[in-house]
Motif scaffolding. Structure first.
Motif, mmCIF file in Angstrom:
data_model
loop_
_atom_site.group_PDB
_atom_site.id
_atom_site.type_symbol
_atom_site.label_atom_id
_atom_site.label_comp_id
_atom_site.label_asym_id
_atom_site.label_seq_id
_atom_site.Cartn_x
_atom_site.Cartn_y
_atom_site.Cartn_z
ATOM 1 N N GLN A 99 0.807 41.257 28.559
ATOM 2 C CA GLN A 99 0.120 40.381 29.516
ATOM 3 C C GLN A 99 0.984 40.127 30.746
ATOM 4 O OE1 GLN A 99 -0.874 36.891 27.249
ATOM 5 N NE2 GLN A 99 -2.851 37.701 26.593
ATOM 6 N N SER A 100 2.272 39.911 30.521
ATOM 7 C CA SER A 100 3.182 39.689 31.647
ATOM 8 C C SER A 100 3.279 40.930 32.522
ATOM 9 C CB SER A 100 4.565 39.303 31.111
ATOM 10 O OG SER A 100 5.486 39.132 32.164
ATOM 11 N N ASN A 101 3.337 42.113 31.888
ATOM 12 C CA ASN A 101 3.405 43.354 32.663
ATOM 13 C C ASN A 101 2.132 43.570 33.473
ATOM 14 O OD1 ASN A 101 5.953 43.937 31.685
ATOM 15 N ND2 ASN A 101 5.204 45.183 29.994
ATOM 16 N N ARG A 102 0.966 43.283 32.835
ATOM 17 C CA ARG A 102 -0.295 43.438 33.565
ATOM 18 C C ARG A 102 -0.341 42.492 34.759
ATOM 19 N NH1 ARG A 102 -2.611 43.400 28.139
ATOM 20 N NH2 ARG A 102 -3.063 45.553 27.499
ATOM 21 N N LEU A 103 0.127 41.253 34.543
ATOM 22 C CA LEU A 103 0.141 40.285 35.640
ATOM 23 C C LEU A 103 1.056 40.752 36.760
ATOM 24 C CD1 LEU A 103 -0.737 37.561 36.760
ATOM 25 C CD2 LEU A 103 1.176 36.515 35.502
ATOM 26 N N GLN A 118 2.139 41.349 22.670
ATOM 27 C CA GLN A 118 0.960 40.957 23.431
ATOM 28 C C GLN A 118 1.341 40.159 24.670
ATOM 29 O OE1 GLN A 118 -1.435 38.050 21.520
ATOM 30 N NE2 GLN A 118 -3.198 38.329 22.860
ATOM 31 N N LEU A 119 2.252 39.211 24.509
ATOM 32 C CA LEU A 119 2.689 38.405 25.648
ATOM 33 C C LEU A 119 3.421 39.258 26.688
ATOM 34 C CD1 LEU A 119 3.949 35.194 23.802
ATOM 35 C CD2 LEU A 119 1.789 35.517 25.026
ATOM 36 N N SER A 120 4.203 40.215 26.205
ATOM 37 C CA SER A 120 4.910 41.103 27.131
ATOM 38 C C SER A 120 3.935 41.968 27.919
ATOM 39 C CB SER A 120 5.899 41.988 26.365
ATOM 40 O OG SER A 120 6.893 41.218 25.725
ATOM 41 N N GLN A 138 -5.977 36.772 20.243
ATOM 42 C CA GLN A 138 -5.119 35.608 20.066
ATOM 43 C C GLN A 138 -5.567 34.779 18.869
ATOM 44 O OE1 GLN A 138 -5.239 33.510 23.782
ATOM 45 N NE2 GLN A 138 -4.068 35.056 24.890
ATOM 46 N N ASP A 180 -8.580 39.554 24.787
ATOM 47 C CA ASP A 180 -7.438 38.673 24.620
ATOM 48 C C ASP A 180 -7.762 37.459 23.750
ATOM 49 O OD1 ASP A 180 -5.876 40.322 26.112
ATOM 50 O OD2 ASP A 180 -6.279 39.307 28.004
ATOM 51 N N ARG A 181 -8.897 36.802 23.995
ATOM 52 C CA ARG A 181 -9.204 35.581 23.264
ATOM 53 C C ARG A 181 -9.384 35.876 21.771
ATOM 54 N NH1 ARG A 181 -13.889 31.824 25.544
ATOM 55 N NH2 ARG A 181 -12.290 31.714 27.184
ATOM 56 N N ARG A 222 -8.719 47.899 27.250
ATOM 57 C CA ARG A 222 -9.235 46.612 27.706
ATOM 58 C C ARG A 222 -9.261 45.651 26.518
ATOM 59 N NH1 ARG A 222 -11.960 47.114 32.651
ATOM 60 N NH2 ARG A 222 -13.053 45.163 32.241
#
Length: 319
Positions: free
Chosen positions: A252-256, A248-250, A180, A176-177, A173
């Motif tokens: 996040q995209s996978n989780r979305l 990290q962006l990848s 970043q 993220d903030r 978990r």
């Protein structure tokens, strides 16, 4: 102003009046260090007249924010370098500018803002007093050695924090903030460090070429090796931070995508009873209208179709 006089490798006097520097330099056995701190134009002009410093070099000393460099003039050169300090709590980098006038027997340091830790350089000179016989080269080596060591400490601290950043990326978990903010701050610090580290290769090379005492060559070479290592380390960390950010962006995209698949799957399952009950809710006669077996038939269809969709989505890892 702080001053030191070395005679044949031995510290002879400290804090002599700066106005007498030119008199002391007439003695060819003396080597002088003069620290001006953060001087005004008048004080710097006085020293420039005493030592015959070039007006462009004096202008660079007055105007801070110079890039690390070595400018050579007749009879002397002017060196600019930056030490660095990394703040563990904010992950930010602070740099301190140092200007150095180097003549045959005198070294004059200028520290805009007086942020540069000259006391640490003095302690370094005292700990390596056996090298003082090498005159100006000894003083310049102490300055550069302190600057490069500060770069090394910073890049080492950055490496530790970036390792922690890697662990945060793959946490179950992730915050993220916070991640970043830390990633962007570390990347900004690396960019700042890169700007002061990469030009130091040319600075140390020029000083090494100008060194008059062969005995100091191995020491300057050691400083140059450290500069190369810090530069390579900084570049690798900069690439690593960029990779972490992309990872990290990848993720996040996978989780979305996973969330969207689950939402879509449940929406498809919920659509089945909605459609069936909507059909049976028509206000017209149909097979099973106003009969108990019609209710049980529709219920069975909802359970079977909904269960079938659930099993199919689960098997495809959509739920």
């Amino acid at each position: 102003m702080r001053t030191r006089l070395y005679r044949n490798g031995v510290l002879e006097a400290e804090d002599v009046p700066a106005t007498e520097i030119s008199e002391y330099l007439r003695d060819e056995e003396l080597v002088v260090w003069l620290d001006l701190g953060s001087p005004d134009e008048e004080g710097l002009a006085l020293v420039a007249d005493e030592l015959g410093l070039h007006e462009l070099a004096v202008e660079d000393a007055v105007d801070s924010r110079q890039r690390p460099k070595v400018d050579e003039y007749e009879g002397h050169c002017y060196l600019t370098a930056y030490s660095a300090v990394f703040h563990q709590d904010t992950f930010e980098l602070t740099k301190a500018e140092l200007g150095v006038f180097i003549t045959d027997r005198a070294v004059v340091t200028v520290r805009p803002g007086e942020v540069f830790d000259i006391d640490e350089v003095v302690r370094r000179w005292d700990n390596q007093a056996h090298l003082a016989k090498n005159g100006v080269d000894f003083l310049v080596h102490g300055l550069l050695d302190h600057v490069v060591d500060s770069h090394f400490d910073v890049v080492e601290a950055l490496d530790e924090h970036i390792e922690g950043l890697e662990d945060m990326v793959f946490a179950e978990r992730p915050i993220d903030r916070d991640m970043q903010r830390r990633a962007l701050t570390l990347r900004r610090s690396l960019v700042t460090l890169r700007r002061v580290v990469l030009p130091m290769q040319d600075v140390v090379t020029t000083v090494l070429r100008r060194a008059t005492d062969p005995a100091m060559a191995p020491y300057f070479q050691d400083v140059y090796d450290h500069v190369l290592r810090v530069a390579e380390w900084t570049e690798s960390l900069r690439e690593l931070v960029a990779t972490i950010r992309e990872t990290q962006l990848s993720l996040q995209s996978n989780r979305l995508n996973m969330i969207m698949k689950k939402v879509t799957g449940w929406a498809a399952i919920i659509a089945v009873p909605t459609a069936i009950t909507g059909f049976y809710g028509q206000n017209v006669p149909y097979p099973g209208f106003a009969a108990p077996w019609g209710f049980w038939t529709s219920t069975a269809v909802i359970v079977v179709v909904g269960g079938g969709l659930y099993l199919m989505f689960k098997r495809r890892d959509w739920l």
